[in-house]
Design an enzyme around this catalytic site. Structure first.
Site, short mmCIF file in Angstrom:
data_model
loop_
_atom_site.label_atom_id
_atom_site.label_comp_id
_atom_site.label_asym_id
_atom_site.label_seq_id
_atom_site.Cartn_x
_atom_site.Cartn_y
_atom_site.Cartn_z
N ARG A 51 0.79 -1.23 0.00
CA ARG A 51 0.00 0.00 0.00
C ARG A 51 0.83 1.28 0.00
O ARG A 51 0.59 2.17 -0.81
CB ARG A 51 -0.89 0.07 1.26
CG ARG A 51 -2.25 -0.50 1.11
CD ARG A 51 -2.64 -1.09 2.44
NE ARG A 51 -1.66 -2.09 2.80
CZ ARG A 51 -1.72 -3.34 2.37
NH1 ARG A 51 -2.70 -3.74 1.65
NH2 ARG A 51 -0.77 -4.21 2.68
N LYS A 80 25.56 -3.55 -0.26
CA LYS A 80 27.04 -3.49 -0.29
C LYS A 80 27.56 -2.70 0.90
O LYS A 80 28.74 -2.40 1.00
CB LYS A 80 27.50 -2.80 -1.57
CG LYS A 80 27.07 -3.49 -2.84
CD LYS A 80 27.54 -2.66 -4.05
CE LYS A 80 26.58 -2.79 -5.20
NZ LYS A 80 26.73 -1.68 -6.15
N ARG A 101 11.00 3.98 3.64
CA ARG A 101 10.63 3.02 4.69
C ARG A 101 11.88 2.25 5.08
O ARG A 101 12.68 1.85 4.23
CB ARG A 101 9.57 2.04 4.19
CG ARG A 101 9.35 0.90 5.18
CD ARG A 101 8.17 0.06 4.83
NE ARG A 101 6.92 0.78 5.05
CZ ARG A 101 5.71 0.22 4.99
NH1 ARG A 101 5.61 -1.07 4.70
NH2 ARG A 101 4.62 0.91 5.21
N HIS A 129 4.44 5.77 11.64
CA HIS A 129 4.01 5.60 10.25
C HIS A 129 3.08 6.78 9.95
O HIS A 129 1.86 6.63 9.85
CB HIS A 129 3.29 4.26 10.09
CG HIS A 129 3.07 3.83 8.68
ND1 HIS A 129 3.17 4.69 7.60
CD2 HIS A 129 2.75 2.62 8.16
CE1 HIS A 129 2.92 4.02 6.49
NE2 HIS A 129 2.66 2.76 6.80
N1 CP Z 1 -0.51 -0.02 5.76
C1 CP Z 1 0.71 -0.26 5.27
O1 CP Z 1 1.71 0.35 5.66
O2 CP Z 1 0.76 -1.26 4.31
P1 CP Z 1 2.05 -1.71 3.54
O3 CP Z 1 2.99 -2.34 4.55
O4 CP Z 1 1.58 -2.68 2.50
O5 CP Z 1 2.69 -0.49 2.94
#
Ligand code: CP
Length: 307
Positions: A51, A80, A101, A129
């Site tokens: 997502r 590396k 991420r 998040h």
């Molecule tokens: N909700 C969410 O972060 O989904 P993903 O891990 O698929 O990005």
């Protein structure tokens, strides 16, 4: 230049503007289709995602921009031994904005300190998040018309679930929110969060049984048990099916209680619940695109009044 590391990086007034923009995008998608012509978004994902990465890419493409990036640390020079600090210096030469991420808490923040382009935290370990939280808040505001006066239950893995930690931080700024934390003892909400709630005099309770509390909730935020954060597979197997939201439990809930979930789902919501109109987790995914479009426009300081 602004980055986004935590939902608290925006004031509640700024969030209102962002959500108004997201709602306008929802209604007038075409108006924004060239807003980012010539701009590039880099998605640097050191951890799996469906997502977040694809909604960022979809958002940038819908704005007329382009995307580049990697979806696996092993396909980047991290394999590396390249540091995040060095990588972001490269990315700053290739793109105008970056969504990152990383499995390590704080890695996007480290990147932001060395970056000459806006960096968005797209999830860092068990920490935060923020763009999932923007998605959650936009969903609630759009479907309920407000972000205050709720009793919200958060159920499942409250220890490792970064979406939960971000959402609590964000909601703690709105009036008359009561939190009900539903988890097994081993996956309780971290103490630093309950300390913050105590300091701000925000009401919360911690329970193990979902059935005991579901009837008083306005919102129920389900989460999966985070297999990737467990040190021990046996513990994961013991806890993974601790909560399963099914039709029987939904019958005990208010007729207008919304069920949210950041997804991916494993077993914690039975598929029979998907057809219940209170289940809005797939709608959430669509709101995620609108709010990421609004965020990209905001961080790139695009003048949306003249589109
Ligand atoms: N909700 C969410 O972060 O989904 P993903 O891990 O698929 O990005």
């Amino acid at each position: 230049m602004r980055h986004l590391m935590s939902p608290l990086d925006f004031t509640t007034e700024e969030l209102e503007q962002l959500f108004d923009l997201a709602n306008d995008i929802e209604k007038n998608m075409k108006k924004y289709s060239h807003a980012c012509d010539g701009k590039k978004l880099a998605t640097c994902f050191y951890e799996p995602s469906t997502r977040t990465r694809l909604s960022f890419e979809s958002a940038m493409l819908s704005l007329g921009g382009n995307v580049l990036g990697f979806s696996d640390a092993n396909s980047s020079s991290a394999a590396k031994g390249e540091s995040v600090s060095d990588t972001i210096r490269m990315i700053s030469c290739y793109a105008d904005i970056c969504a990152m991420r990383h499995p390590k808490e704080g890695a996007p923040m480290v990147a932001a300190t060395k970056s000459s382009i806006p960096v968005i935290n797209a999830g860092d370990g068990g920490h935060q998040h923020p763009t999932q939280t923007l998605t959650d808040l936009l969903t609630i505001r759009s479907l309920k018309g407000r972000l205050n006066n709720f009793t919200i239950g958060l159920c499942g893995d409250l220890k490792f679930g970064r979406t939960v930690h971000s959402l609590i931080n964000a909601l703690s700024r709105y009036d008359n929110i009561t939190f009900v934390f539903v988890s097994p003892e081993e996956l309780k909400i971290p103490e630093y969060i309950t300390d913050m709630l105590k300091e701000k005099n925000i009401s919360y309770e911690e329970v193990i049984s979902l059935e005991e509390v579901i009837g008083k909730l306005d919102l129920l935020y389900m989460t999966r048990v985070q297999r990737e954060r467990f040190f021990n597979e046996e513990d994961y197997v013991r806890l993974k099916d601790f909560y399963i939201l099914n039709k029987e439990k939904m019958d005990m809930a208010k007729p207008d209680m919304l069920v949210l979930h950041p997804l991916p789902r494993v077993n914690e919501i039975s598929v029979e619940v998907d057809d219940d109109e209170r289940a809005v987790y797939f709608k959430q995914v669509q709101y995620g695109v609108y709010v990421r479009m609004a965020l990209i426009l905001t961080l790139l300081e695009i003048d949306t009044d003249n589109l």
